[in-house]
Design a protein around this motif. Sequence first.
Motif, short mmCIF file in Angstrom:
data_model
loop_
_atom_site.label_atom_id
_atom_site.label_comp_id
_atom_site.label_asym_id
_atom_site.label_seq_id
_atom_site.Cartn_x
_atom_site.Cartn_y
_atom_site.Cartn_z
N VAL A 29 45.38 48.48 29.69
CA VAL A 29 46.16 47.27 29.41
C VAL A 29 46.92 47.37 28.09
O VAL A 29 47.44 46.38 27.58
N CYS A 34 44.25 53.42 27.48
CA CYS A 34 43.87 52.02 27.70
C CYS A 34 44.73 51.42 28.82
O CYS A 34 45.95 51.44 28.75
N VAL A 91 42.71 47.06 17.83
CA VAL A 91 42.56 46.59 19.20
C VAL A 91 42.92 45.11 19.24
O VAL A 91 42.41 44.30 18.45
#
Length: 62
Positions: free
Chosen positions: A56, A54, A5
């Motif tokens: 973004v 996700c 991440v």
Amino acid sequence: MKAFVDKDVCIGCGACVGICPEVFDMDNDGLAVAIEGEISEDLQESAQEACEGCPVSAITIE
Ligand code: F3S
């Protein structure tokens, strides 16, 4: 397969944890973190889903 991440990109929406809590977790800073090391085969599909989910695109899978 491993997941990462990018905390500079993550907005802490929590979707990844909702989709794949075995691999993703929220850190004390309110941003997501992925487990270190190899993702077991039975979790790869949901980890991939979390990556795609996700908003973004903060998750990288390699
Ligand atoms: Fe962050 Fe994306 Fe997960 S914004 S909390 S990495 S779904």
